[in-house]
Design an enzyme around this catalytic site. Structure first.
Site, PDB file in Angstrom:
ATOM      1  CB  VAL A 138      -2.963  -1.815   1.623  1.00  0.00           C
ATOM      2  CG1 VAL A 138      -2.688  -3.177   2.244  1.00  0.00           C
ATOM      3  CG2 VAL A 138      -4.452  -1.535   1.572  1.00  0.00           C
ATOM      4  NE  ARG A 186      12.567   5.214   2.601  1.00  0.00           N
ATOM      5  CZ  ARG A 186      13.473   5.386   1.650  1.00  0.00           C
ATOM      6  NH1 ARG A 186      14.432   4.483   1.490  1.00  0.00           N
ATOM      7  NH2 ARG A 186      13.451   6.451   0.866  1.00  0.00           N
ATOM      8  CE1 TYR A 187       9.446   1.348   0.753  1.00  0.00           C
ATOM      9  CE2 TYR A 187       8.446  -0.794   0.377  1.00  0.00           C
ATOM     10  CZ  TYR A 187       9.358   0.180   0.024  1.00  0.00           C
ATOM     11  OH  TYR A 187      10.171  -0.017  -1.053  1.00  0.00           O
ATOM     12  NE  ARG A 242      10.402   9.459   6.115  1.00  0.00           N
ATOM     13  CZ  ARG A 242      10.703   9.350   4.828  1.00  0.00           C
ATOM     14  NH1 ARG A 242      10.338   8.266   4.162  1.00  0.00           N
ATOM     15  NH2 ARG A 242      11.362  10.308   4.211  1.00  0.00           N
ATOM     16  NE  ARG A 266      -4.518  -7.395   4.013  1.00  0.00           N
ATOM     17  CZ  ARG A 266      -4.600  -7.381   2.672  1.00  0.00           C
ATOM     18  NH1 ARG A 266      -5.784  -7.535   2.084  1.00  0.00           N
ATOM     19  NH2 ARG A 266      -3.528  -7.197   1.930  1.00  0.00           N
ATOM     20  CD  GLU A 269      -9.750 -10.792   0.197  1.00  0.00           C
ATOM     21  OE1 GLU A 269      -9.181  -9.990  -0.561  1.00  0.00           O
ATOM     22  OE2 GLU A 269      -9.266 -11.165   1.280  1.00  0.00           O
ATOM     23  CG  LEU A 311      -6.507  -8.215  -8.809  1.00  0.00           C
ATOM     24  CD1 LEU A 311      -5.221  -7.531  -8.396  1.00  0.00           C
ATOM     25  CD2 LEU A 311      -6.375  -8.781 -10.217  1.00  0.00           C
ATOM     26  CG  ASP A 312      -7.393 -12.394  -2.998  1.00  0.00           C
ATOM     27  OD1 ASP A 312      -6.958 -13.523  -3.296  1.00  0.00           O
ATOM     28  OD2 ASP A 312      -6.780 -11.624  -2.256  1.00  0.00           O
ATOM     29  N   PRO A 349      -1.846   3.104  -4.053  1.00  0.00           N
ATOM     30  CG  PRO A 349      -0.786   3.152  -6.150  1.00  0.00           C
ATOM     31  CD  PRO A 349      -2.052   3.544  -5.453  1.00  0.00           C
ATOM     32  CG  ASP A 407      -1.319  -8.140  -3.517  1.00  0.00           C
ATOM     33  OD1 ASP A 407      -1.830  -8.727  -4.483  1.00  0.00           O
ATOM     34  OD2 ASP A 407      -1.973  -7.428  -2.745  1.00  0.00           O
TER      35      ASP A 407
END
Length: 715
Positions: free
Chosen positions: A118, A125-126, A305, A332, A424, A451-452, A533, A624
């Site tokens: 995700v 770049r990511y 890239r 998403r 979630e 978490l959510d 991650p 996040d």
């Protein structure tokens, strides 16, 4: 945001209108008049339905609050609580059994279990790194992390560590691709004869695992193998630093790693206006067209890239075999809650951001669907939209209706858009079967998010009493029931072989040894994808899918029936014994406050929606909005029930702000919060805590968006 243009009753920020008219629409096969009229109709006709669903949320929450208040200090009555939730329409009957009938899903969704990334779509770049993380070096994964128990030494290449990496990788080859009478550790030659791979003249124990090769069959440059649906490439090069010292010339082992990647417009980004949304949409467009690039400095050199090409090999029978070079990309969208000032409706109100995302991200995906050549994302002709933060089947049905309207406007066959349902929120968890039923023709993904889910549990049950400390919440029985029931219902509804059943994120990107030890539980649970991650984490997590045949696990689980029921996940994780001393209370609040501040200061001041943030012990954790939600709601819960006072919390917030300042002191762009504590970022963090109980479903977005817009307006 002052410059707007009118488009069929929509007042559109000029930069967004220009992006759509000049970049997104050309080449999409959709003319501008059709798009803007359809978009306006969608926004004006579905907006009121969206708002009505949010009112249902608020109304149910008020009834739940009142129910708990009326029973304060009374013995908890589970059956009465369950009957009450049924009476108000919160808890629904599951209905008859059924199976989804989703069609035209790609293998990465239906039949190839593997890691899932995700990534914030606003960072080109990511995004490119994630898309290209389909393949990763196992040697690099072992050498450059603590996966083998220690971190790499400083300085140049350590030959001793390299030798240990090679030995560990050969153990993997023996486990996944055993050879008759030979260990890969002893192998001196790999070659192809009569369409078979031979290792020191011995065949694989399972010859069908040989997929293809590059180069000359007597001395191939590369050999591709497949196990449990995932490919592994053995790279041979005797001129390479590693291959030159290897008796078989094996220079690297490349793992098929991130099979899929979610390009995120939601929790991991900070998009509050048209400027931000254009950046997100433009990167998604570049990925769908295949022409996205990013140039940056790395190691003192300029690096550009781009998306990786597909890979070609010679199959055992002599034909060409092509393997995909990129992860299958999902997008998403945001949930149903937020609006965005990028577009105003006829009455001057802001558009619901989820409706805007649906129309524009699917329009952009048409560029991939209509390709006649070049790299394709979906060979099955589908668009994959992950929809988060939905509360119950009516909201899933609304997402389905939205996508049907979008498809009609854009001239796409119905159910071209496949829907990912994030499990979630509590009302989705307890009604998961009905949620899947509401989109049974397009469901391609369900996923748990601890978490959510915990943040929503905290807010939904805010009036029930003080919650346990966070570490103890994880140990309560409800979380295991939640995780198991998600898989069980997914299998009952026929997702196996048709859709993904996913698990949540490993939040510690620097702790790969722990990940290798623990995250194998996700494929063992029957999940055919799980979040990681980083690309390196994806490569290492891929080892788990070679060790575990997920579909065999799913078959066994189906035969065994349900492991968890709704009663288990309705068990509120309240504190059983409130014998905390002042130091324990302070430590818990400090941990929450430090995490909130470390995340929020980057969100507000720099527009960074997801990053590795040092925790109170200086351990880097991926943060996040989901992590921020649980931390802020936890403090709000303890404040509300008098576990700690407002003045004490404020003192802790100021003390932890100084800690965060120290952790960021090497960042030249960082603005310290202490000693004045009057910056917008610090104010936002305090809002999340002291106004947390009043936030809709405990979400952080309203506060963060308001404060970020305030900062941008101030220049």
């Amino acid at each position: 945001m002052a410059d707007r243009v009118e488009r069929q009753g929509l007042q559109v920020a000029a930069e967004l209108a220009e992006f759509i008219d000049r970049q997104a629409l050309p080449g999409s096969g959709v003319d501008a008049g059709t798009f803007w009229q359809g978009f306006s109709d969608l926004a004006h006709e579905l907006g009121p339905k969206n708002a009505a669903l949010l009112q249902v949320r608020a109304g149910m929450q008020q009834k739940i609050d009142d129910w708990h208040k009326a029973r304060a200090n009374q013995q908890r009555d589970h059956e009465a609580y369950k009957a009450f939730l049924t009476e108000i329409g919160y808890l629904l009957d599951e209905g008859d059994d059924f199976e989804i009938d989703t069609t035209d899903t790609d293998p990465e969704i239906a039949t190839v279990p593997g890691p899932q990334l995700v990534v914030p779509i606003t960072n080109a770049r990511y995004a490119l790194n994630a898309a290209n993380a389909r393949w990763g070096s196992l040697y690099d994964g072992f050498y450059g992390t603590d996966a083998m128990g220690s971190t790499p030494p400083r300085g140049g290449y350590d030959r001793g560590r390299g030798a240990r990496v090679v030995a560990r990788a050969r153990v993997f080859l023996d486990q996944a691709f055993p050879v008759e009478g030979v260990s890969h550790a002893d192998a001196r030659r790999y070659h192809i004869a009569s369409g078979a791979l031979l290792v020191d003249d011995q065949p694989l124990a399972s010859p069908e695992k040989f997929v293809g090769y590059k180069g000359h069959p007597a001395a191939p440059d590369a050999v591709v193998l497949r196990n449990n649906g995932l490919h592994v490439e053995l790279v041979f090069d005797r001129t390479h630093r590693i291959g030159a010292r290897d008796q078989a010339g094996l220079a690297d082992i490349r793992m098929e790693s991130a099979v899929s990647a979610i390009m995120d417009c939601e929790d991991s980004v900070a998009c509050v206006d048209a400027e931000d949304k254009v950046q997100a949409y433009a990167n998604w467009l570049g990925l769908m067209k295949g022409d996205l690039t990013d140039t940056f400095e790395k190691g003192g050199k300029r690096v550009t890239r781009a998306l990786n090409p597909d890979l070609s090999y010679t199959a055992p029978g002599g034909a060409e075999v092509t393997l995909k070079g990129r992860a299958l990309m999902l997008v998403r969208n945001v949930g149903h809650l937020m609006t965005n000032p990028a577009i105003l409706l006829r009455d001057g109100s802001e558009i619901f951001e989820g409706l805007m995302d649906a129309m524009i991200t699917v329009l952009i995906a048409r560029h991939d669907l209509d390709k006649s050549d070049g790299p394709r994302n979906s060979h099955a002709g589908s668009v994959y939209v992950v929809k988060p933060k939905m509360h119950g089947p009516d909201e899933v049905a609304f997402a389905d209706e939205t996508m049907t309207r979008v498809e009609k406007v854009l001239g796409l066959p119905q159910n071209t858009v496949k829907l990912g349902i994030m499990d979630e929120e509590r009302r989705t968890s307890v009604n998961l079967k009905q949620c899947i039923r509401a989109a049974r023709h397009r469901v391609a993904f369900i996923n748990t998010g601890f978490l959510d889910r915990t943040g929503d549990e905290l807010h939904t049950s805010m009036e029930a009493g003080p919650f346990s400390r966070k570490d103890f919440i994880k140990r309560k029985a409800w979380i295991g029931g939640y995780e198991n029931r998600n898989v069980d219902i997914g299998l009952e509804c026929g997702l196996s072989g048709r859709a993904q059943i996913g698990k949540g994120m490993w939040a510690m990107p620097d702790q790969m040894a722990a990940m290798l030890e623990q995250k194998i539980e996700h494929p063992k649970s029957g999940a055919n994808c799980a979040w990681v991650p980083s690309p390196t984490a994806a490569t290492l997590h891929a080892l788990h899918y070679h060790a575990v045949d997920v579909f065999a696990v799913q078959d066994k689980l189906r035969a065994g029936g349900r492991r968890a029921h709704v009663d288990q996940i309705l068990d509120i994780p309240l504190a059983s014994f409130r014998k905390w001393n002042a130091a324990q209370i302070a430590r818990e609040v400090e941990n929450n406050a430090q995490g909130i501040l470390g995340y929020v200061v980057r969100w507000i001041d720099h527009g960074v929606g997801c990053s590795k943030v040092p925790d109170i012990n200086d351990v880097g954790l991926m943060e996040d909005r989901a992590t921020c939600r649980i931390s802020s709601q936890h403090i709000a819960n303890w404040l509300h029930h008098g576990v700690i006072g407002r003045d004490e919390v404020m003192e802790i917030m100021k003390r932890m702000a100084a800690v965060v300042d120290r952790q960021n002191e090497d960042d030249p762009d960082y603005r310290p919060m202490a000693p004045d504590f009057d910056g917008i970022a610090f104010q936002a963090a305090c809002d999340l805590v002291f106004e947390g109980r009043a936030q809709p479903s405990g979400y952080t977005e309203p506060v963060l968006h308001r404060r970020r817009l305030q900062l941008k307006a101030a220049g």
